[in-house]
Design a protein around this motif. Structure first.
Motif, PDB file in Angstrom:
ATOM      1  N   THR A 181       0.843  -1.190   0.000  1.00 51.35           N
ATOM      2  CA  THR A 181       0.000   0.000   0.000  1.00 51.35           C
ATOM      3  C   THR A 181       0.883   1.246   0.000  1.00 51.35           C
ATOM      4  O   THR A 181       2.085   1.171   0.248  1.00 51.35           O
ATOM      5  CB  THR A 181      -0.896   0.037   1.251  1.00 51.35           C
ATOM      6  OG1 THR A 181      -0.055   0.204   2.404  1.00 51.35           O
ATOM      7  CG2 THR A 181      -1.734  -1.230   1.394  1.00 51.35           C
ATOM      8  N   GLU A 182       0.295   2.388  -0.259  1.00 47.40           N
ATOM      9  CA  GLU A 182       1.063   3.640  -0.226  1.00 47.40           C
ATOM     10  C   GLU A 182       1.661   3.876   1.162  1.00 47.40           C
ATOM     11  O   GLU A 182       2.792   4.330   1.280  1.00 47.40           O
ATOM     12  CB  GLU A 182       0.189   4.824  -0.650  1.00 47.40           C
ATOM     13  CG  GLU A 182      -0.091   4.858  -2.141  1.00 47.40           C
ATOM     14  CD  GLU A 182       1.166   4.889  -3.006  1.00 47.40           C
ATOM     15  OE1 GLU A 182       2.111   5.657  -2.692  1.00 47.40           O
ATOM     16  OE2 GLU A 182       1.214   4.144  -3.990  1.00 47.40           O
ATOM     17  N   ASP A 183       0.903   3.575   2.218  1.00 45.62           N
ATOM     18  CA  ASP A 183       1.432   3.714   3.579  1.00 45.62           C
ATOM     19  C   ASP A 183       2.639   2.815   3.789  1.00 45.62           C
ATOM     20  O   ASP A 183       3.633   3.228   4.387  1.00 45.62           O
ATOM     21  CB  ASP A 183       0.362   3.402   4.621  1.00 45.62           C
ATOM     22  CG  ASP A 183      -0.659   4.509   4.767  1.00 45.62           C
ATOM     23  OD1 ASP A 183      -0.381   5.654   4.350  1.00 45.62           O
ATOM     24  OD2 ASP A 183      -1.750   4.221   5.294  1.00 45.62           O
ATOM     25  N   GLU A 184       2.550   1.577   3.315  1.00 43.65           N
ATOM     26  CA  GLU A 184       3.683   0.652   3.457  1.00 43.65           C
ATOM     27  C   GLU A 184       4.881   1.139   2.645  1.00 43.65           C
ATOM     28  O   GLU A 184       6.019   1.013   3.087  1.00 43.65           O
ATOM     29  CB  GLU A 184       3.263  -0.754   3.021  1.00 43.65           C
ATOM     30  CG  GLU A 184       2.301  -1.392   3.997  1.00 43.65           C
ATOM     31  CD  GLU A 184       1.570  -2.590   3.451  1.00 43.65           C
ATOM     32  OE1 GLU A 184       1.108  -3.402   4.282  1.00 43.65           O
ATOM     33  OE2 GLU A 184       1.444  -2.738   2.219  1.00 43.65           O
TER      34      GLU A 184
ATOM     35  N   ASP B   9       5.566   4.249   2.104  1.00 44.68           N
ATOM     36  CA  ASP B   9       6.097   5.411   2.811  1.00 44.68           C
ATOM     37  C   ASP B   9       7.021   5.024   3.958  1.00 44.68           C
ATOM     38  O   ASP B   9       7.948   5.756   4.283  1.00 44.68           O
ATOM     39  CB  ASP B   9       4.958   6.277   3.366  1.00 44.68           C
ATOM     40  CG  ASP B   9       4.235   7.064   2.290  1.00 44.68           C
ATOM     41  OD1 ASP B   9       4.777   7.219   1.175  1.00 44.68           O
ATOM     42  OD2 ASP B   9       3.119   7.528   2.569  1.00 44.68           O
ATOM     43  N   PHE B  10       6.764   3.876   4.578  1.00 44.94           N
ATOM     44  CA  PHE B  10       7.487   3.509   5.801  1.00 44.94           C
ATOM     45  C   PHE B  10       8.409   2.305   5.659  1.00 44.94           C
ATOM     46  O   PHE B  10       8.948   1.839   6.656  1.00 44.94           O
ATOM     47  CB  PHE B  10       6.492   3.281   6.937  1.00 44.94           C
ATOM     48  CG  PHE B  10       5.732   4.523   7.293  1.00 44.94           C
ATOM     49  CD1 PHE B  10       6.364   5.560   7.971  1.00 44.94           C
ATOM     50  CD2 PHE B  10       4.411   4.682   6.917  1.00 44.94           C
ATOM     51  CE1 PHE B  10       5.684   6.730   8.267  1.00 44.94           C
ATOM     52  CE2 PHE B  10       3.730   5.848   7.220  1.00 44.94           C
ATOM     53  CZ  PHE B  10       4.368   6.873   7.898  1.00 44.94           C
TER      54      PHE B  10
END
Length: 100
Positions: A52-55, A57-58
């Motif tokens: 995902t985009e969150d994954e 990002d981090f």
């Protein structure tokens, strides 16, 4: 065979944890990750594409390249290229990591 691979597929958490061990300024390959996870490289590639985009990002997803050093050619290619260059990884204009 595919169904067997799916039932043995490691969780995304295992992949993300393994990605977290790749130091800044270094890269690894789909093959190396696959070997550590006990999975085929193609499955690891699919798992990374499914982040995902969150994954993204981090996690240091951008530090994973093909065994010849080529970065991705997909939707996130420019982002991967920029992140690697920012970390000091030598990448040719063609998108090949040098000095692997």
């Amino acid at each position: 065979m595919i169904s067997g691979a799916i039932t043995r597929m490691p969780g995304k958490a295992s992949l993300l944890a393994l990605l977290g061990t790749v130091p800044s300024g270094r890269v690894t390959t789909f093959d190396a990750l696959a070997e550590k996870l006990g999975q085929p490289p193609a499955l690891v590639h699919l798992m990374l594409m499914g982040l995902t985009e969150d994954e993204r990002d981090f996690s240091p997803w951008h530090r994973v390249v093909a065994k010849g050093g080529a970065i991705g050619r997909g939707l996130h290619r420019d982002q991967q290229f920029a992140r690697l260059v920012r970390e000091g990884v030598p990448v040719s204009p063609a998108g090949i990591v040098q000095d692997m």
